[in-house]
Design a protein around this motif. Sequence first.
Motif, PDB file in Angstrom:
ATOM      1  N   ASN A 190       0.849  -1.189   0.000  1.00 15.86           N
ATOM      2  CA  ASN A 190       0.000   0.000   0.000  1.00 15.86           C
ATOM      3  C   ASN A 190       0.887   1.243   0.000  1.00 15.86           C
ATOM      4  OD1 ASN A 190       0.382   0.948   2.926  1.00 15.86           O
ATOM      5  ND2 ASN A 190      -0.384  -1.142   3.243  1.00 15.86           N
ATOM      6  N   PHE A 191       0.276   2.386  -0.268  1.00 15.89           N
ATOM      7  CA  PHE A 191       1.043   3.630  -0.401  1.00 15.89           C
ATOM      8  C   PHE A 191       1.691   4.060   0.911  1.00 15.89           C
ATOM      9  CE2 PHE A 191      -1.502   4.318  -4.297  1.00 15.89           C
ATOM     10  CZ  PHE A 191      -0.485   4.704  -5.162  1.00 15.89           C
ATOM     11  N   LYS A 192       0.997   3.861   2.022  1.00 16.33           N
ATOM     12  CA  LYS A 192       1.565   4.294   3.304  1.00 16.33           C
ATOM     13  C   LYS A 192       2.811   3.480   3.646  1.00 16.33           C
ATOM     14  CE  LYS A 192      -2.645   6.228   5.333  1.00 16.33           C
ATOM     15  NZ  LYS A 192      -3.628   6.163   6.451  1.00 16.33           N
ATOM     16  N   ALA A 193       2.746   2.174   3.406  1.00 16.37           N
ATOM     17  CA  ALA A 193       3.909   1.328   3.664  1.00 16.37           C
ATOM     18  C   ALA A 193       5.056   1.671   2.720  1.00 16.37           C
ATOM     19  CB  ALA A 193       3.519  -0.142   3.523  1.00 16.37           C
ATOM     20  N   LEU A 194       4.719   2.032   1.476  1.00 18.49           N
ATOM     21  CA  LEU A 194       5.759   2.456   0.538  1.00 18.49           C
ATOM     22  C   LEU A 194       6.440   3.719   1.052  1.00 18.49           C
ATOM     23  CD1 LEU A 194       7.272   2.313  -2.140  1.00 18.49           C
ATOM     24  CD2 LEU A 194       5.323   3.452  -3.238  1.00 18.49           C
ATOM     25  N   GLY A 195       5.659   4.663   1.569  1.00 19.59           N
ATOM     26  CA  GLY A 195       6.222   5.895   2.112  1.00 19.59           C
ATOM     27  C   GLY A 195       7.102   5.652   3.321  1.00 19.59           C
ATOM     28  N   ALA A 234      11.331 -13.091 -17.401  1.00 16.62           N
ATOM     29  CA  ALA A 234      10.293 -13.158 -16.366  1.00 16.62           C
ATOM     30  C   ALA A 234      10.722 -12.465 -15.072  1.00 16.62           C
ATOM     31  CB  ALA A 234       9.948 -14.621 -16.078  1.00 16.62           C
ATOM     32  N   SER A 235      11.649 -11.516 -15.190  1.00 19.88           N
ATOM     33  CA  SER A 235      12.227 -10.908 -13.989  1.00 19.88           C
ATOM     34  C   SER A 235      11.445  -9.722 -13.454  1.00 19.88           C
ATOM     35  CB  SER A 235      13.669 -10.462 -14.275  1.00 19.88           C
ATOM     36  OG  SER A 235      13.683  -9.394 -15.219  1.00 19.88           O
ATOM     37  N   LYS A 236      10.369  -9.299 -14.130  1.00 20.32           N
ATOM     38  CA  LYS A 236       9.611  -8.120 -13.714  1.00 20.32           C
ATOM     39  C   LYS A 236       8.180  -8.508 -13.352  1.00 20.32           C
ATOM     40  CE  LYS A 236      13.069  -5.403 -14.999  1.00 20.32           C
ATOM     41  NZ  LYS A 236      14.012  -6.475 -15.410  1.00 20.32           N
ATOM     42  N   ASP A 237       7.641  -7.825 -12.341  1.00 26.08           N
ATOM     43  CA  ASP A 237       6.225  -7.949 -12.036  1.00 26.08           C
ATOM     44  C   ASP A 237       5.726  -6.634 -11.472  1.00 26.08           C
ATOM     45  OD1 ASP A 237       7.154  -7.910  -9.427  1.00 26.08           O
ATOM     46  OD2 ASP A 237       6.390  -9.890  -8.892  1.00 26.08           O
ATOM     47  N   ALA A 238       4.449  -6.578 -11.126  1.00 25.64           N
ATOM     48  CA  ALA A 238       3.849  -5.364 -10.592  1.00 25.64           C
ATOM     49  C   ALA A 238       3.452  -5.586  -9.136  1.00 25.64           C
ATOM     50  CB  ALA A 238       2.622  -4.966 -11.408  1.00 25.64           C
ATOM     51  N   ALA A 239       3.688  -4.600  -8.299  1.00 29.16           N
ATOM     52  CA  ALA A 239       3.275  -4.680  -6.899  1.00 29.16           C
ATOM     53  C   ALA A 239       1.758  -4.521  -6.810  1.00 29.16           C
ATOM     54  CB  ALA A 239       3.975  -3.590  -6.093  1.00 29.16           C
ATOM     55  N   LYS A 240       1.110  -5.420  -6.074  1.00 28.90           N
ATOM     56  CA  LYS A 240      -0.343  -5.372  -5.900  1.00 28.90           C
ATOM     57  C   LYS A 240      -0.678  -4.598  -4.635  1.00 28.90           C
ATOM     58  CE  LYS A 240      -4.406  -8.389  -5.865  1.00 28.90           C
ATOM     59  NZ  LYS A 240      -4.855  -9.816  -5.953  1.00 28.90           N
ATOM     60  N   PHE A 241      -1.478  -3.553  -4.781  1.00 28.85           N
ATOM     61  CA  PHE A 241      -1.803  -2.673  -3.660  1.00 28.85           C
ATOM     62  C   PHE A 241      -3.191  -2.979  -3.098  1.00 28.85           C
ATOM     63  CE2 PHE A 241       1.130   1.299  -3.881  1.00 28.85           C
ATOM     64  CZ  PHE A 241       2.240   0.468  -3.888  1.00 28.85           C
ATOM     65  N   GLU A 242      -3.268  -2.963  -1.781  1.00 27.26           N
ATOM     66  CA  GLU A 242      -4.512  -3.296  -1.080  1.00 27.26           C
ATOM     67  C   GLU A 242      -5.612  -2.268  -1.328  1.00 27.26           C
ATOM     68  OE1 GLU A 242      -2.154  -5.274   2.740  1.00 27.26           O
ATOM     69  OE2 GLU A 242      -2.754  -3.153   2.738  1.00 27.26           O
ATOM     70  N   GLU A 243      -5.235  -1.024  -1.600  1.00 34.00           N
ATOM     71  CA  GLU A 243      -6.235   0.013  -1.822  1.00 34.00           C
ATOM     72  C   GLU A 243      -6.983  -0.172  -3.135  1.00 34.00           C
ATOM     73  OE1 GLU A 243      -2.951   0.494  -1.555  1.00 34.00           O
ATOM     74  OE2 GLU A 243      -2.462   2.317  -0.412  1.00 34.00           O
ATOM     75  N   GLY A 244      -6.456  -1.028  -4.001  1.00 37.25           N
ATOM     76  CA  GLY A 244      -6.948  -1.142  -5.367  1.00 37.25           C
ATOM     77  C   GLY A 244      -6.033  -0.381  -6.300  1.00 37.25           C
ATOM     78  N   HIS A 245      -6.299  -0.497  -7.590  1.00 38.37           N
ATOM     79  CA  HIS A 245      -5.479   0.153  -8.606  1.00 38.37           C
ATOM     80  C   HIS A 245      -6.351   1.035  -9.490  1.00 38.37           C
ATOM     81  CE1 HIS A 245      -1.607  -2.204  -8.233  1.00 38.37           C
ATOM     82  NE2 HIS A 245      -2.421  -2.825  -7.393  1.00 38.37           N
ATOM     83  N   TYR A 246      -5.820   2.183  -9.848  1.00 34.46           N
ATOM     84  CA  TYR A 246      -6.575   3.157 -10.639  1.00 34.46           C
ATOM     85  C   TYR A 246      -6.566   2.745 -12.105  1.00 34.46           C
ATOM     86  CZ  TYR A 246      -8.549   7.746 -11.712  1.00 34.46           C
ATOM     87  OH  TYR A 246      -9.382   8.764 -12.105  1.00 34.46           O
TER      88      TYR A 246
END
Length: 325
Positions: A138-143, A225-237
């Motif tokens: 989530n964004f807060k944890a990223l911060g 296959a070395s890249k992926d996307a972080a999944k955020f709990e808030e949802g994605h825009y």
Amino acid sequence: MKYLTIAAGLFAATAAVAETPVLTVYTYDSFVSDWGPGPKVKAAFEETCDCELKFVGAGDGAALLARIKLEGARSDADIVLGLDTNLTEAARQTGLFADHTVSAEYGFPIGWNDAQFVPYDWGFFAFVKNVDLSAPTNFKALGDSDLKIVIQDPRSSTPGLGLLMWVKAAYGDEAKSVWEGLSDNIVTVTKGWSEAYGMFLEGEADMVLSYTTSPAYHLIAESDASKDAAKFEEGHYMQIEVAGKLANTDQDALADQFLNFMVSDAFQSIIPTTNWMYPAIKPATGWPNGFETLVIPDKALLISADKVGGLRDEALAEWLDALSQ
């Protein structure tokens, strides 16, 4: 007589070239790159139109609208391709766009009814990373983390503006404090997506603002296959990208033909493995192998186009204030 015949033939050929209609489409730079959809779309459309399709790269998505505003009714563009729902209302208010003739059943998670703008692809914004990186959810944890990120400027880039709306949609009045937490994670803010993604690939940041579909490029085009996307709990825009016809076009029928071609399978089947987004209408052949590995958000976030304008200035002020501290 021989010379007269040759001269007549040259004149006829020159006249034929001069009479070939040209449809000018302003779009973002990555669309017209050698690896983007532009070359394949050009070839496919020109097979159907007896015309020349001319793409003009004009920076990133938000820069397109700025250019059209600047040029006004004098613009050489017949179509603008590359705006999104965060910009459509502002574009509509210019009075520069005309109604379209397209009717289609779209495949994204919301209904669509817009008289002036036609969707051609969609996706979810996400932070792309190396798969071995344990990323916050989530964004807060990223911060609160020490991770370094690179993002795009919301004043020139549609992903940059999408990030502002993502934080605003997820946190509302808390958005300012979220940006304050993120400010020291941001390595730099680039003008457009290509520059930011390049910095990430060169190892200058741990994560980059991009799309959940971006890892498909590395997997399919590079067998990486070395890249992926972080999944955020808030949802994605969500981002829904659109094209619109300029009211001052002198190629009205041809512009309508292109917008209708845009929702055909011939166009839509090009999108997944060139623009690395979901096409607005699922291709007849289905998804390319590799798309089944992509992150699927638990929640789709989207602020309606008519409400973005009222929030954009507030969100931009919060972002600028946080980054200036």
